[in-house]
Design an enzyme around this catalytic site. Sequence first.
Site, PDB file in Angstrom:
ATOM      1  N   ARG A 174      18.822 -45.714 -19.090  1.00 13.87           N
ATOM      2  CA  ARG A 174      18.133 -45.172 -20.268  1.00 13.87           C
ATOM      3  C   ARG A 174      16.887 -46.005 -20.556  1.00 13.87           C
ATOM      4  O   ARG A 174      15.839 -45.505 -20.926  1.00 13.87           O
ATOM      5  CB  ARG A 174      19.057 -45.104 -21.493  1.00 13.87           C
ATOM      6  CG  ARG A 174      18.319 -44.621 -22.737  1.00 13.87           C
ATOM      7  CD  ARG A 174      19.180 -44.025 -23.850  1.00 13.87           C
ATOM      8  NE  ARG A 174      20.539 -44.518 -23.925  1.00 13.87           N
ATOM      9  CZ  ARG A 174      20.892 -45.723 -24.394  1.00 13.87           C
ATOM     10  NH1 ARG A 174      19.984 -46.562 -24.841  1.00 13.87           N
ATOM     11  NH2 ARG A 174      22.164 -46.078 -24.412  1.00 13.87           N
ATOM     12  N   TYR A 228       1.213 -24.125 -29.263  1.00 13.44           N
ATOM     13  CA  TYR A 228       2.335 -23.692 -28.441  1.00 13.44           C
ATOM     14  C   TYR A 228       3.513 -23.394 -29.377  1.00 13.44           C
ATOM     15  O   TYR A 228       3.811 -24.186 -30.289  1.00 13.44           O
ATOM     16  CB  TYR A 228       2.694 -24.814 -27.456  1.00 13.44           C
ATOM     17  CG  TYR A 228       3.952 -24.552 -26.683  1.00 13.44           C
ATOM     18  CD1 TYR A 228       3.972 -23.612 -25.663  1.00 13.44           C
ATOM     19  CD2 TYR A 228       5.126 -25.228 -26.977  1.00 13.44           C
ATOM     20  CE1 TYR A 228       5.132 -23.357 -24.955  1.00 13.44           C
ATOM     21  CE2 TYR A 228       6.292 -24.979 -26.270  1.00 13.44           C
ATOM     22  CZ  TYR A 228       6.284 -24.036 -25.262  1.00 13.44           C
ATOM     23  OH  TYR A 228       7.439 -23.792 -24.579  1.00 13.44           O
ATOM     24  N   ASP A 262      -2.243 -32.497 -26.577  1.00 14.01           N
ATOM     25  CA  ASP A 262      -1.375 -31.813 -25.614  1.00 14.01           C
ATOM     26  C   ASP A 262      -2.267 -31.361 -24.468  1.00 14.01           C
ATOM     27  O   ASP A 262      -3.048 -30.425 -24.608  1.00 14.01           O
ATOM     28  CB  ASP A 262      -0.688 -30.624 -26.309  1.00 14.01           C
ATOM     29  CG  ASP A 262       0.280 -29.886 -25.386  1.00 14.01           C
ATOM     30  OD1 ASP A 262       0.110 -29.982 -24.146  1.00 14.01           O
ATOM     31  OD2 ASP A 262       1.187 -29.207 -25.896  1.00 14.01           O
ATOM     32  N   LYS A 300       4.996 -27.823 -16.284  1.00 10.61           N
ATOM     33  CA  LYS A 300       3.949 -26.879 -15.901  1.00 10.61           C
ATOM     34  C   LYS A 300       3.156 -27.419 -14.702  1.00 10.61           C
ATOM     35  O   LYS A 300       3.718 -27.548 -13.642  1.00 10.61           O
ATOM     36  CB  LYS A 300       3.072 -26.589 -17.124  1.00 10.61           C
ATOM     37  CG  LYS A 300       3.862 -26.382 -18.442  1.00 10.61           C
ATOM     38  CD  LYS A 300       4.728 -25.146 -18.457  1.00 10.61           C
ATOM     39  CE  LYS A 300       5.710 -25.093 -19.612  1.00 10.61           C
ATOM     40  NZ  LYS A 300       5.140 -25.214 -20.950  1.00 10.61           N
TER      41      LYS A 300
HETATM   42  C1  LIG Z   1       5.668 -25.620 -22.250  1.00 14.89           C
HETATM   43  C2  LIG Z   1       4.797 -26.301 -23.217  1.00 14.89           C
HETATM   44  C3  LIG Z   1       5.301 -27.268 -24.102  1.00 14.89           C
HETATM   45  C4  LIG Z   1       6.780 -27.609 -24.172  1.00 14.89           C
HETATM   46  O1  LIG Z   1       7.203 -28.213 -23.009  1.00 14.89           O
HETATM   47  P1  LIG Z   1       8.720 -28.074 -22.429  1.00 14.89           P
HETATM   48  O2  LIG Z   1       8.644 -28.831 -21.152  1.00 14.89           O
HETATM   49  O3  LIG Z   1       8.987 -26.616 -22.253  1.00 14.89           O
HETATM   50  O4  LIG Z   1       9.617 -28.690 -23.442  1.00 14.89           O
HETATM   51  C5  LIG Z   1       4.417 -27.891 -24.962  1.00 14.89           C
HETATM   52  N1  LIG Z   1       3.102 -27.586 -24.965  1.00 14.89           N
HETATM   53  C6  LIG Z   1       2.576 -26.658 -24.136  1.00 14.89           C
HETATM   54  C7  LIG Z   1       1.128 -26.345 -24.200  1.00 14.89           C
HETATM   55  C8  LIG Z   1       3.407 -25.980 -23.241  1.00 14.89           C
HETATM   56  O5  LIG Z   1       2.885 -25.047 -22.432  1.00 14.89           O
END
Ligand SMILES: *Cc1c(COP(=O)(O)O)cnc(C)c1O
Length: 383
Positions: free
Chosen positions: A46, A98, A172, A197
């Site tokens: 962890r 998001y 982000d 992603k």
């Molecule tokens: C998918 C996404 C998230 C969340 O991420 P997860 O890996 O699904 O928890 C946050 N911000 C953006 C822009 C995203 O496309």
Amino acid sequence: MKFNTQTIHGGQLPEPTTGAVMTPIFQTSTYAQTNLLEPQEYQYSRGKNPTRTALENSLASLENGSNGFAFASGLAAIDCILRLLKPGDEIIAGDDLYGGTYRMFTKLFEKYGLIFTYVAMSNTKNITAAITKNTKLVWIETPTNPLMKIADIKAISTAVKTINSNILIAVDNTFATPYLQQPLNLGADIVMHSATKYLGGHSDLVMGALVVKNKKLAKEIHFIQFAAGAIAGPMDSFLAIRGIKTLHVRMQRHCENANAIASFLAQHKKVSTVYYPGFKNSESYTIAKKQMNDFGGMVSFQLKENTKEKAFLFLENTSLFTLAESLGGVESLASHPVTMTHSAIPQKERDKLGITDGLIRLSVGIEDIEDLLQDISKALELV
Ligand SMILES: *Cc1c(COP(=O)(O)O)cnc(C)c1O
């Protein structure tokens, strides 16, 4: 090192005991300790795991930060940032977030006394006007989902820090990736990714990441990561390292293909609007051109007959574009924001933002562009 070398070598040394060139999957929870008086680097996974460490070093290198952190999901990474705050603290966020981020802000953290203000981030003045003495964090998403709006990271960071240098700027960077923009270089304090992603890039893992450039902040984040426990596992860390090694070549092709598709859609008689920051006449273009190296792999468009029925017809009739949530993988995906990613947003809010029934979002993959164009063309004929 240049970026295209960093993706492969950044923070990546051959594994010291065997010389393995690819970081092995250290599938272990704990580590034999030799001396009770001298704690070893690795004690319990962890806190630290060598596969995760290799990934975290790679992330720090890509975003030009001092420290990277890998989490169980993108949302777990955002959750960690919010845990830096306390009840009464205020956050200024974009009004086009998001969906999962918006859900976390409104349904989870409001309950714990954090106060969120949502503003249109395309105008920096909206942000400075919303700052109060309790503002602790500005949350930027750029480009936004699904309308590809662009916020000027440098202008926002400079303006906010001039008012109060203690306010944290978090970005982000999921849609852009460090291949296209590096927020820490533009004045941000924290970069966040859904590594699910583009960083992973193969639709085979769920993971989040944070990168910071300040050692004190890194220490606080490491403490939260350790104390709250939402870490990335060794297998997923391995997959993410492997994905990152081809980030630059994948992104180049994503951008080329998206550009061709956006141009094709823009001249199509059944399409009314295309949302893509690479069009010279779009309001986002000037900032996008300044802060990004290219315009990304995401394209949204609205059908002239702006109805759910027509959108569904399109989505049922593509064969290469798979109907699915998520984005950033090598394969092309198509989604319907109103019924999928943005269904939790009330219709009135959606209409105000421009997320209409006939809006379709494409995550353009790296297949052959001729095949992708043909797939879209065929589906549009049937709409
Ligand atoms: C998918 C996404 C998230 C969340 O991420 P997860 O890996 O699904 O928890 C946050 N911000 C953006 C822009 C995203 O496309």
